[in-house]
Design an enzyme around this catalytic site. Structure first.
Site, PDB file in Angstrom:
ATOM      1  N   LEU A  52       0.862  -1.180   0.000  1.00 45.03           N
ATOM      2  CA  LEU A  52       0.000   0.000   0.000  1.00 45.03           C
ATOM      3  C   LEU A  52       0.899   1.231   0.000  1.00 45.03           C
ATOM      4  O   LEU A  52       1.859   1.305   0.770  1.00 45.03           O
ATOM      5  CB  LEU A  52      -0.889   0.032   1.242  1.00 45.03           C
ATOM      6  CG  LEU A  52      -2.288  -0.582   1.169  1.00 45.03           C
ATOM      7  CD1 LEU A  52      -2.984  -0.452   2.522  1.00 45.03           C
ATOM      8  CD2 LEU A  52      -3.132   0.054   0.087  1.00 45.03           C
ATOM      9  N   ASP A  53       0.602   2.202  -0.857  1.00 40.57           N
ATOM     10  CA  ASP A  53       1.384   3.435  -0.897  1.00 40.57           C
ATOM     11  C   ASP A  53       1.304   4.157   0.448  1.00 40.57           C
ATOM     12  O   ASP A  53       0.328   3.996   1.192  1.00 40.57           O
ATOM     13  CB  ASP A  53       0.853   4.361  -1.995  1.00 40.57           C
ATOM     14  CG  ASP A  53       1.068   3.797  -3.384  1.00 40.57           C
ATOM     15  OD1 ASP A  53       2.052   3.060  -3.570  1.00 40.57           O
ATOM     16  OD2 ASP A  53       0.254   4.092  -4.274  1.00 40.57           O
TER      17      ASP A  53
END
Length: 351
Positions: A52-53
């Site tokens: 996940l960024d």
């Protein structure tokens, strides 16, 4: 809120093999979360099932101990996201963390109506070819694409087949967006603007207000789909440019926010109980695979790596003992003209 910065190391009892589902906070990388979980679980054997960024929040599935060997199957599961797409402004990274490269031309945002929006979304739904964002973690000749971009290289990624099985609009609202006074590209021209092109440098100047549209969406996508790229491509289709301002992952395969805990909650639980609680291997397998119940003869055979009678399913299945122990993962195949189930992974070896 817990900081991702290093803290004093306190050795904890090693957590049981299994999954934990984290509600990742904004500002943390997935690697930051893995690092904190290693401390909480008392082991370095921790991995995650899909990056996940830092900007994104939500479901991040982690495996501890033997459960890390199951993560490759979770990575390939479909995923749900809630997101906000801003139409009218394009950025280098296709999200709010990038530098503005263009704003919509005069009247372009105002011309976007619900009919045009729905038509553009429809073209981005189903089985599509998607060019990943240039700052993705995809490797190009052994080096991450984002590292090449940061080094000043031009990166051209190939389109890949992905599936967007749901792309629902939840809300649409006009907004005013603040962009740098020194616009590095100018107005967005869908025929000429390449959203992946490297922008000019924007200096530390003031800002100006421009009209934009925020579109709240709910999407279900296959593994490997970039929601940022959906924002980029929606903006391109409408002639306005677009980027992602909010991204929250609400489900990965069989794991959703209802079963997720924050890092603060996990730390408090581990402090109170002395050991981090995990989803046991067998329960984790039930949430990831179809299940096959074994008899004791099959348990013994699989413990020695032997093949057993077929499961009759095309996908990998979790094989559980009569007492509920995850013994192996099985895959049907043919050997010497006979249909059998082979153990692709044995987690309870004999002896």
């Amino acid at each position: 809120m817990i900081s991702p910065s290093p803290q004093a190391h306190v050795r904890r009892p090693t957590a049981a093999d299994g999954f934990v589902v984290v509600d990742k906070p904004a500002g943390w990388t997935s690697h930051d979360v893995v690092g904190r979980m290693r401390r909480l679980a008392g082991t370095r054997k921790v991995g995650h099932a899909g990056t996940l960024d830092p900007m994104a929040t939500g479901v991040l599935v982690l495996g501890i101990g033997k459960a890390t060997r199951l993560l490759t199957y979770v990575v390939g599961a479909d995923k749900d996201y809630d997101a906000t797409i801003r139409l009218g402004v394009a950025t280098t990274t296709d999200d709010a963390e990038g530098t503005v490269v263009s704003v919509a031309g005069t009247g372009a945002v105002e011309r976007v109506d619900r009919t045009a929006l729905d038509a553009a979304i429809d073209r981005l739904t189903g089985d599509i070819l998607q060019v990943p964002t240039s700052v993705s973690a995809i490797k190009v000749d052994g080096k991450r694409a984002y590292a090449r971009v940061r080094a000043g290289e031009e990166v051209a990624l190939q389109a890949r087949p992905v599936t967007v099985s749901r792309f629902d609009v939840v809300d649409v609202r006009p907004v005013i967006a603040a962009v740098p006074d020194a616009d590095p590209v100018g107005s967005y021209d869908v025929a000429a603007q390449d959203p992946a092109a490297e922008p000019s440098t924007v200096g530390p100047v003031g800002t100006r207000d421009v009209p934009a549209i925020d579109v709240d969406v709910r999407v279900t996508v296959s593994s490997g789909t970039y929601v940022r790229a959906l924002a980029r491509d929606l903006g391109a289709a409408l002639g306005t440019g677009g980027h992602l301002t909010v991204l929250r992952r609400t489900r990965v395969g069989g794991y959703d926010l209802a079963g997720a805990r924050t890092l603060e909650q996990m730390e408090a639980q581990a402090d109170a109980d002395g050991t981090l609680a995990t989803i046991p291997l067998a329960e984790a397998a039930r949430g990831t695979f179809p299940v096959r119940e074994l008899d004791e003869v099959e348990v013994r055979a699989l413990g020695y790596g032997q093949w057993v009678e077929p499961s009759g399913r095309p996908e990998v299945v979790a094989a559980l003992s009569p007492s509920g122990v995850l013994v192996a993962l099985l895959e049907d195949t043919r050997r010497r003209g006979e249909n059998l189930a082979r153990p692709v992974l044995v987690l309870a070896p004999a002896g």
